[in-house]
Design an enzyme around this catalytic site. Structure first.
Site, PDB file in Angstrom:
ATOM      1  CE1 TYR A  55      -4.517  -2.064   4.693  1.00  0.00           C
ATOM      2  CE2 TYR A  55      -3.720   0.111   4.063  1.00  0.00           C
ATOM      3  CZ  TYR A  55      -4.157  -1.155   3.709  1.00  0.00           C
ATOM      4  OH  TYR A  55      -4.211  -1.515   2.388  1.00  0.00           O
ATOM      5  CB  SER A  75      -0.901   0.005   1.242  1.00  0.00           C
ATOM      6  OG  SER A  75      -1.491   1.270   1.452  1.00  0.00           O
TER       7      SER A  75
END
Length: 340
Positions: free
Chosen positions: A159, A134
């Site tokens: 995350y 990501s």
């Protein structure tokens, strides 16, 4: 070839599985169909895959199995039984803000799940593991555009930390076991069949319903919005570029079986311009509620895609206005079908 696609009922995973099957590969898709967002959308994506393959007579190219990647024994059994040649690992607990309230969900999916995939690949001689990282790993880095060689040691959400951990875990397995791994740092993916927890869906729904949208950091944010078809094209091209193979450019001299790429549009868009693109596509003006920065958010994302272009002769290029027209058109159709 025989592929495993994890997260096959997800936004990106369903499209990747569909395209691989349409190319004639044999694809096993897995997903736990959890209720992080409406499972009916996930089922609808699987039905879309079945319908498209039925149209082309390729139903036998895709099988779906409901399975949780955190289930160690079930994953070990799956790998041993199926003997996949390549794996595209897209299953994860997504969302930055959700990670603040539900941290253990990220440990199970993003850490334990990554380990079951790595172990399955290691013990069953998988040729290439491609996995989702990501853009969040870059944190609040000021230097732009973000390059794969930049330090990513300061994540500002759990995350992001799990995605950085995934890259480190892959690096270790590539080094220890010569397992070819490629991590893909996705930059704000949007488009038809997208996720209800992301800004394109949330903003579009609220604007169409005449409701106020929350605009964080008073609109002073920039995102490198990347259209789903561009993301899928990048994934499909990169899975054919196996790190450590004779024709492949090595990124790391001391670990030739490991690679990382950005996949982004290379053109960050201000949040206000993003909202304007929705307004244009929907034909409705937004009502905005300006708010301070949210915990875990970053100010900007901006992908340097030179390495991706060098490896695949491709880089994302769909303009936001065109992409949002596609998304809003699909959204109206999907909402109408769901209503009735």
């Amino acid at each position: 070839m025989k592929f495993l696609v994890t997260g096959a009922a997800g936004f990106i995973g369903s499209k990747v599985a569909e395209e691989l099957a349409l190319q004639g590969h044999h694809v096993v898709g897995i997903d736990n169909l959890n209720d992080y967002y409406d499972p009916a959308l996930k089922q609808a994506r699987l039905e879309r895959i079945a319908a498209r393959l039925s149209e082309t007579g390729q139903q036998s190219c895709f099988r779906f199995i409901r399975l949780d990647i955190a289930d160690r024994q079930a994953m070990a059994d799956l790998f041993a039984t199926e003997q996949f040649e390549r794996v595209i690992h897209l299953a994860a607990q997504a969302g930055v803000r959700y990670s603040i309230d539900n941290p253990m969900a990220y440990v199970d999916s993003n850490l334990v799940g990554m380990m079951t995939v790595l172990e399955g690949c290691r013990h069953n001689k998988v040729q290439h593991l491609v996995y989702a990282s990501s853009s969040s790993v870059y944190g609040n880095q000021q230097k732009v555009p973000f390059s794969e060689t930049d330090p990513v040691d300061t994540p500002i959400s759990l995350y992001a930390a799990t995605k950085k951990a995934n890259e480190l875990m892959a690096h270790t397995y590539s080094h220890l076991y010569q397992l070819p791994t490629t991590g893909l740092r996705f930059f704000t993916v949007y488009g038809p069949w997208g996720r209800p927890d992301m800004a394109p869906w949330k903003f579009t729904k609220a604007i169409l319903e005449g409701k106020t949208i929350d605009v964080y950091n008073h609109g002073q944010l920039q995102r490198d919005f990347t259209y789903i078809d561009d993301i899928v094209e990048g994934v499909l091209r990169i899975q054919d570029q196996v790190p450590g193979s004779a024709h492949y450019p090595t990124q790391l001299a001391d670990n030739p079986h490991y690679a990382i790429y950005n996949i982004g549009n290379n053109q960050p868009v201000a949040l206000e311009d993003f909202i304007a693109a929705i307004e244009q596509a929907a034909g409705v003006k937004a009502q905005k509620n300006y708010l301070p920065m949210q915990a875990g958010d970053v100010y900007q994302t901006y992908a340097d895609v030179a390495l991706l272009q060098q490896a695949t002769a491709f880089y994302p290029s769909t303009a936001l206005v065109a992409g949002m027209q596609q998304f809003v058109g699909w959204f109206l159709q999907y909402q109408a079908q769901a209503a009735g």
